[in-house]
Scaffold this motif. Sequence first.
Motif, mmCIF file in Angstrom:
data_model
loop_
_atom_site.group_PDB
_atom_site.id
_atom_site.type_symbol
_atom_site.label_atom_id
_atom_site.label_comp_id
_atom_site.label_asym_id
_atom_site.label_seq_id
_atom_site.Cartn_x
_atom_site.Cartn_y
_atom_site.Cartn_z
ATOM 1 N N GLN A 64 0.311 -3.808 6.692
ATOM 2 C CA GLN A 64 -0.332 -3.587 7.993
ATOM 3 C C GLN A 64 0.164 -2.295 8.627
ATOM 4 O OE1 GLN A 64 0.514 -7.141 10.169
ATOM 5 N NE2 GLN A 64 -1.113 -8.315 9.182
ATOM 6 N N GLY A 65 1.461 -2.022 8.505
ATOM 7 C CA GLY A 65 2.014 -0.784 9.049
ATOM 8 C C GLY A 65 1.430 0.444 8.373
ATOM 9 N N VAL A 66 1.295 0.395 7.059
ATOM 10 C CA VAL A 66 0.706 1.518 6.320
ATOM 11 C C VAL A 66 -0.766 1.678 6.714
ATOM 12 C CG1 VAL A 66 0.041 2.311 4.024
ATOM 13 C CG2 VAL A 66 2.316 1.398 4.398
ATOM 14 N N GLY A 67 -1.460 0.549 6.876
ATOM 15 C CA GLY A 67 -2.854 0.620 7.310
ATOM 16 C C GLY A 67 -3.000 1.251 8.683
ATOM 17 N N LEU A 68 -2.068 0.929 9.571
ATOM 18 C CA LEU A 68 -2.098 1.518 10.909
ATOM 19 C C LEU A 68 -1.860 3.022 10.850
ATOM 20 C CD1 LEU A 68 -2.263 1.151 13.974
ATOM 21 C CD2 LEU A 68 0.198 0.727 13.951
ATOM 22 N N VAL A 69 -0.912 3.441 10.025
ATOM 23 C CA VAL A 69 -0.639 4.872 9.857
ATOM 24 C C VAL A 69 -1.885 5.571 9.315
ATOM 25 C CG1 VAL A 69 0.670 6.539 8.486
ATOM 26 C CG2 VAL A 69 1.844 4.650 9.591
ATOM 27 N N LYS A 70 -2.564 4.923 8.374
ATOM 28 C CA LYS A 70 -3.788 5.505 7.822
ATOM 29 C C LYS A 70 -4.840 5.702 8.899
ATOM 30 C CE LYS A 70 -7.553 4.666 4.683
ATOM 31 N NZ LYS A 70 -8.399 3.650 4.166
ATOM 32 N N GLU A 71 -4.970 4.730 9.768
ATOM 33 C CA GLU A 71 -6.002 4.798 10.797
ATOM 34 C C GLU A 71 -5.702 5.833 11.880
ATOM 35 O OE1 GLU A 71 -8.902 3.299 10.486
ATOM 36 O OE2 GLU A 71 -8.106 2.565 8.586
ATOM 37 N N VAL A 72 -4.439 6.090 12.164
ATOM 38 C CA VAL A 72 -4.100 7.018 13.247
ATOM 39 C C VAL A 72 -3.710 8.413 12.752
ATOM 40 C CG1 VAL A 72 -3.423 5.166 14.817
ATOM 41 C CG2 VAL A 72 -1.687 6.259 13.391
ATOM 42 N N ASP B 198 -5.744 8.968 2.040
ATOM 43 C CA ASP B 198 -6.056 8.371 0.739
ATOM 44 C C ASP B 198 -4.835 7.681 0.149
ATOM 45 O OD1 ASP B 198 -8.609 9.385 1.016
ATOM 46 O OD2 ASP B 198 -8.288 11.062 -0.375
ATOM 47 N N SER B 199 -3.682 8.338 0.234
ATOM 48 C CA SER B 199 -2.438 7.759 -0.302
ATOM 49 C C SER B 199 -2.055 6.494 0.446
ATOM 50 C CB SER B 199 -1.301 8.774 -0.220
ATOM 51 O OG SER B 199 -1.620 9.921 -0.960
ATOM 52 N N ALA B 200 -2.202 6.514 1.765
ATOM 53 C CA ALA B 200 -1.888 5.322 2.554
ATOM 54 C C ALA B 200 -2.832 4.183 2.204
ATOM 55 C CB ALA B 200 -1.967 5.640 4.049
ATOM 56 N N GLY B 201 -4.082 4.497 1.929
ATOM 57 C CA GLY B 201 -5.034 3.461 1.507
ATOM 58 C C GLY B 201 -4.636 2.838 0.185
ATOM 59 N N ILE B 202 -4.213 3.672 -0.760
ATOM 60 C CA ILE B 202 -3.778 3.165 -2.059
ATOM 61 C C ILE B 202 -2.533 2.297 -1.901
ATOM 62 C CG2 ILE B 202 -2.797 3.851 -4.291
ATOM 63 C CD1 ILE B 202 -4.646 6.368 -4.071
ATOM 64 N N LEU B 203 -1.565 2.773 -1.118
ATOM 65 C CA LEU B 203 -0.334 2.010 -0.900
ATOM 66 C C LEU B 203 -0.628 0.678 -0.225
ATOM 67 C CD1 LEU B 203 2.704 1.744 -1.078
ATOM 68 C CD2 LEU B 203 2.874 3.066 1.042
ATOM 69 N N ARG B 204 -1.520 0.667 0.746
ATOM 70 C CA ARG B 204 -1.856 -0.581 1.419
ATOM 71 C C ARG B 204 -2.489 -1.569 0.440
ATOM 72 N NH1 ARG B 204 -4.844 -2.142 6.987
ATOM 73 N NH2 ARG B 204 -4.627 -4.354 6.627
ATOM 74 N N THR B 205 -3.359 -1.084 -0.424
ATOM 75 C CA THR B 205 -3.986 -1.954 -1.420
ATOM 76 C C THR B 205 -2.937 -2.550 -2.355
ATOM 77 O OG1 THR B 205 -6.020 -0.653 -1.330
ATOM 78 C CG2 THR B 205 -5.700 -2.037 -3.265
ATOM 79 N N VAL B 206 -1.986 -1.722 -2.779
ATOM 80 C CA VAL B 206 -0.919 -2.222 -3.656
ATOM 81 C C VAL B 206 -0.091 -3.274 -2.937
ATOM 82 C CG1 VAL B 206 1.252 -1.575 -4.789
ATOM 83 C CG2 VAL B 206 -0.776 -0.168 -5.102
ATOM 84 N N LEU B 207 0.279 -3.000 -1.696
ATOM 85 C CA LEU B 207 1.101 -3.966 -0.952
ATOM 86 C C LEU B 207 0.342 -5.264 -0.679
ATOM 87 C CD1 LEU B 207 2.870 -1.569 1.549
ATOM 88 C CD2 LEU B 207 3.906 -2.743 -0.396
ATOM 89 N N ASP B 208 -0.949 -5.166 -0.436
ATOM 90 C CA ASP B 208 -1.741 -6.377 -0.189
ATOM 91 C C ASP B 208 -1.986 -7.178 -1.459
ATOM 92 O OD1 ASP B 208 -2.080 -6.333 2.541
ATOM 93 O OD2 ASP B 208 -3.928 -5.159 2.465
ATOM 94 N N ASN B 209 -2.385 -6.495 -2.529
ATOM 95 C CA ASN B 209 -2.843 -7.194 -3.727
ATOM 96 C C ASN B 209 -1.746 -7.471 -4.748
ATOM 97 O OD1 ASN B 209 -5.372 -7.020 -2.577
ATOM 98 N ND2 ASN B 209 -5.956 -5.232 -3.764
ATOM 99 N N ASP B 210 -0.752 -6.629 -4.822
ATOM 100 C CA ASP B 210 0.256 -6.737 -5.880
ATOM 101 C C ASP B 210 1.661 -6.879 -5.336
ATOM 102 O OD1 ASP B 210 -1.730 -6.415 -7.856
ATOM 103 O OD2 ASP B 210 -1.624 -4.240 -7.672
ATOM 104 N N SER B 211 1.823 -7.518 -4.193
ATOM 105 C CA SER B 211 3.152 -7.613 -3.589
ATOM 106 C C SER B 211 4.125 -8.386 -4.472
ATOM 107 C CB SER B 211 3.068 -8.250 -2.206
ATOM 108 O OG SER B 211 2.553 -9.563 -2.286
#
Length: 79
Positions: free
Chosen positions: A6-14, A49-62
Amino acid sequence: MSGAAQGVGLVKEVTPRFEGWNLVPLAGVPLVGRMFVGRYNGISDTWRDSAGILRTVLDNDSQKVTRAAQNYRNAERPG
C-alpha cells in the motif's frame, strides 16, 4: 507485506510529473528548461513503472519474498 504494498502504491500515485497546467511558471524559460522537464518526466515515469511492479510483487508474491529473505538469513548464519 500488504502494508508495504500500500505504501509503494501511494508513492506511485503521488509521484510528481510536469503537465501542461503546472508548466505555467516555465513559460518564459528557454528550451533548456523544457529539456529538463522532459528528462524529469522520463525519470518520474520510470519510478511510477517500477513502483507498480514492486507493488504487484508485494501483493501477489509476498510469501515467496518472505521465504527468500529467510533463506538469505539462514545462509548468513555461521554454522
